[in-house]
Design a protein around this motif. Structure first.
Motif, PDB file in Angstrom:
ATOM      1  N   SER A 140     -43.271 -30.463 -10.170  1.00 46.32           N
ATOM      2  CA  SER A 140     -43.897 -29.516  -9.245  1.00 46.32           C
ATOM      3  C   SER A 140     -44.049 -30.125  -7.851  1.00 46.32           C
ATOM      4  CB  SER A 140     -45.276 -29.122  -9.773  1.00 46.32           C
ATOM      5  OG  SER A 140     -46.152 -30.235  -9.714  1.00 46.32           O
ATOM      6  N   GLU A 141     -44.376 -29.255  -6.894  1.00 48.77           N
ATOM      7  CA  GLU A 141     -44.625 -29.691  -5.516  1.00 48.77           C
ATOM      8  C   GLU A 141     -45.748 -30.726  -5.465  1.00 48.77           C
ATOM      9  OE1 GLU A 141     -46.283 -27.794  -1.293  1.00 48.77           O
ATOM     10  OE2 GLU A 141     -45.754 -26.478  -2.969  1.00 48.77           O
ATOM     11  N   ASP A 142     -46.840 -30.466  -6.190  1.00 48.00           N
ATOM     12  CA  ASP A 142     -47.976 -31.393  -6.178  1.00 48.00           C
ATOM     13  C   ASP A 142     -47.587 -32.760  -6.736  1.00 48.00           C
ATOM     14  OD1 ASP A 142     -49.679 -29.568  -5.044  1.00 48.00           O
ATOM     15  OD2 ASP A 142     -50.632 -28.969  -6.923  1.00 48.00           O
ATOM     16  N   ALA A 143     -46.852 -32.773  -7.842  1.00 46.39           N
ATOM     17  CA  ALA A 143     -46.461 -34.043  -8.450  1.00 46.39           C
ATOM     18  C   ALA A 143     -45.513 -34.816  -7.540  1.00 46.39           C
ATOM     19  CB  ALA A 143     -45.810 -33.799  -9.812  1.00 46.39           C
ATOM     20  N   LEU A 144     -44.594 -34.132  -6.887  1.00 49.92           N
ATOM     21  CA  LEU A 144     -43.668 -34.785  -5.946  1.00 49.92           C
ATOM     22  C   LEU A 144     -44.455 -35.498  -4.850  1.00 49.92           C
ATOM     23  CD1 LEU A 144     -40.987 -31.963  -5.627  1.00 49.92           C
ATOM     24  CD2 LEU A 144     -40.525 -34.292  -6.432  1.00 49.92           C
ATOM     25  N   ASP A 145     -45.495 -34.820  -4.347  1.00 47.75           N
ATOM     26  CA  ASP A 145     -46.326 -35.384  -3.287  1.00 47.75           C
ATOM     27  C   ASP A 145     -47.167 -36.554  -3.808  1.00 47.75           C
ATOM     28  OD1 ASP A 145     -47.587 -35.398  -0.649  1.00 47.75           O
ATOM     29  OD2 ASP A 145     -49.346 -34.583  -1.673  1.00 47.75           O
ATOM     30  N   MET A 146     -47.818 -36.378  -4.954  1.00 49.33           N
ATOM     31  CA  MET A 146     -48.698 -37.419  -5.504  1.00 49.33           C
ATOM     32  C   MET A 146     -47.938 -38.685  -5.894  1.00 49.33           C
ATOM     33  SD  MET A 146     -51.266 -35.171  -7.888  1.00 49.33           S
ATOM     34  CE  MET A 146     -52.074 -33.714  -7.236  1.00 49.33           C
ATOM     35  N   LEU A 147     -46.692 -38.522  -6.315  1.00 44.91           N
ATOM     36  CA  LEU A 147     -45.886 -39.678  -6.729  1.00 44.91           C
ATOM     37  C   LEU A 147     -45.121 -40.310  -5.569  1.00 44.91           C
ATOM     38  CD1 LEU A 147     -44.542 -38.323 -10.145  1.00 44.91           C
ATOM     39  CD2 LEU A 147     -46.388 -39.969  -9.770  1.00 44.91           C
ATOM     40  N   GLY A 148     -45.321 -39.773  -4.371  1.00 47.43           N
ATOM     41  CA  GLY A 148     -44.698 -40.364  -3.192  1.00 47.43           C
ATOM     42  C   GLY A 148     -43.190 -40.130  -3.096  1.00 47.43           C
ATOM     43  N   ILE A 149     -42.694 -39.086  -3.769  1.00 54.85           N
ATOM     44  CA  ILE A 149     -41.258 -38.803  -3.745  1.00 54.85           C
ATOM     45  C   ILE A 149     -40.912 -37.902  -2.566  1.00 54.85           C
ATOM     46  CG2 ILE A 149     -39.343 -37.745  -5.030  1.00 54.85           C
ATOM     47  CD1 ILE A 149     -40.967 -38.385  -7.611  1.00 54.85           C
ATOM     48  N   LEU A 150     -41.790 -36.933  -2.309  1.00 56.50           N
ATOM     49  CA  LEU A 150     -41.525 -35.909  -1.303  1.00 56.50           C
ATOM     50  C   LEU A 150     -42.858 -35.360  -0.832  1.00 56.50           C
ATOM     51  CD1 LEU A 150     -38.892 -34.205  -0.350  1.00 56.50           C
ATOM     52  CD2 LEU A 150     -39.633 -32.544  -2.048  1.00 56.50           C
ATOM     53  N   SER A 151     -43.092 -35.326   0.474  1.00 56.59           N
ATOM     54  CA  SER A 151     -44.365 -34.782   0.969  1.00 56.59           C
ATOM     55  C   SER A 151     -44.362 -33.260   0.862  1.00 56.59           C
ATOM     56  CB  SER A 151     -44.583 -35.197   2.425  1.00 56.59           C
ATOM     57  OG  SER A 151     -43.702 -34.467   3.277  1.00 56.59           O
ATOM     58  N   LYS A 152     -45.541 -32.676   0.972  1.00 54.51           N
ATOM     59  CA  LYS A 152     -45.636 -31.216   0.881  1.00 54.51           C
ATOM     60  C   LYS A 152     -44.906 -30.539   2.037  1.00 54.51           C
ATOM     61  CE  LYS A 152     -49.618 -30.740  -2.106  1.00 54.51           C
ATOM     62  NZ  LYS A 152     -50.781 -29.919  -2.467  1.00 54.51           N
TER      63      LYS A 152
END
Length: 227
Positions: A140-152
Motif C-alpha cells: 500500500s501507499e502507507d507501507a511504501l512510505d513507512m518502509l522508506g521505498i517511496l514517499s507519499k
C-alpha cells in the motif's frame, strides 16, 4: 560494454558514455509452458519475442516522448534487439505497477469473492514489490512510505503517470480494435533532480490484451498492432 545484470527477459549492459543498453531476450514469463505476464519465472522461449517486444516498446516510448511524458528511452535497434536508455535508480529493490481495466489474473484470484471475471475496473493502480521469494506481494501507499521505498508525494506522481501512460496505450490499442485488460509498468528516479520516469518496456509480455473477446498472445499482438 559491461554486463551489469542478467534478467528473466533482458540483459542490461553499461556503456562508456554512462548510458545503458538493454538486450531483449526471446524468453517470456509464465508457468509450465504457459505465458503469464505476472509470473515470477521464465515459462517459455518464443522465437522472435525479443524483437517483437522491442518493436512495441519503441512505438509506445516514442508516442510518450512526443507527448512529453518522462521515460528513460533514448533509441532502439530492432535488428539487434537492443534499446539504449538513460540511467535510472529503481525504488528499493524494484517495484511493479499494474494498471487494471478488467478483473483478471491475480486481481481475480485475490478478490474473486467480490469481483466477477472480466468485470470493468476504473484504471485501478496496484503496486507490488519485486520479490520472487514472496511472490511479488502487493504493497500500500502507507507501507511504501513507512518502509522508506517511496514517499507519499512520489506515490501520487507514480499513480498519476501510471494512469496517464496506461490511457495512452489503451487508446492506441483501441485504434486497432484491441482492448487492454491490464498492463504492468516499472518506474525509476533519473537525473540529479530524481525525476520519476517510466523504465523497462511496454510490450505484449507486460500486458493482457483481447480482440473480440479472445486473448492475444504477445507475438500475435505485435503483428496485429503494427500491421
Amino acid at each position: 560494454m559491461n554486463l551489469k545484470y542478467s534478467g528473466k527477459t533482458k540483459d542490461v549492459y553499461s556503456l562508456e558514455d554512462g548510458n545503458y543498453l538493454l538486450k531483449f531476450k526471446d524468453d517470456v514469463t509464465g508457468v509450465d509452458g504457459v505465458f503469464d505476464p505476472g509470473a515470477n519465472t521464465v515459462g517459455l522461449t518464443l522465437e522472435g519475442a525479443g524483437r517483437a517486444g522491442l518493436k512495441l516498446t519503441k512505438f509506445f516510448f516514442e508516442v510518450l516522448k512526443a507527448k512529453g511524458i518522462p521515460t528513460h528511452y533514448i533509441d532502439a535497434d530492432i535488428e539487434n534487439a537492443t534499446m539504449t536508455v538513460t540511467p535510472a535508480e529503481v525504488f528499493g529493490k524494484g517495484l511493479e505497477v499494474i494498471c487494471r481495466y478488467r478483473a483478471v489474473g491475480s486481481f481475480l484470484r485475490r478478490y474473486g469473492l467480490y469481483a466477477e471475471e472480466g468485470q470493468a475496473l476504473d484504471a485501478f493502480v496496484e503496486v507490488t514489490l519485486k520479490d520472487d521469494g514472496r511472490e511479488d506481494p502487493p504493497i500500500s501507499e502507507d507501507a511504501l512510505d513507512m518502509l522508506g521505498i517511496l514517499s507519499k508525494d512520489e506515490y501520487k506522481v507514480l499513480k498519476g503517470l501510471t494512469q496517464q501512460i496506461g490511457y495512452v496505450v489503451k487508446e492506441e490499442l483501441a485504434k486497432k480494435g484491441i482492448e487492454l485488460y491490464d498492463i504492468k509498468f516499472e518506474f525509476g528516479r533519473a537525473g540529479v533532480d530524481k525525476q520519476i520516469v517510466l523504465i523497462d518496456e511496454i510490450s505484449g509480455g507486460n500486458m493482457r490484451a483481447y480482440k473480440d473477446g479472445e486473448y492475444i498472445e504477445p507475438l500475435e499482438l505485435e503483428k496485429l498492432f503494427l500491421s
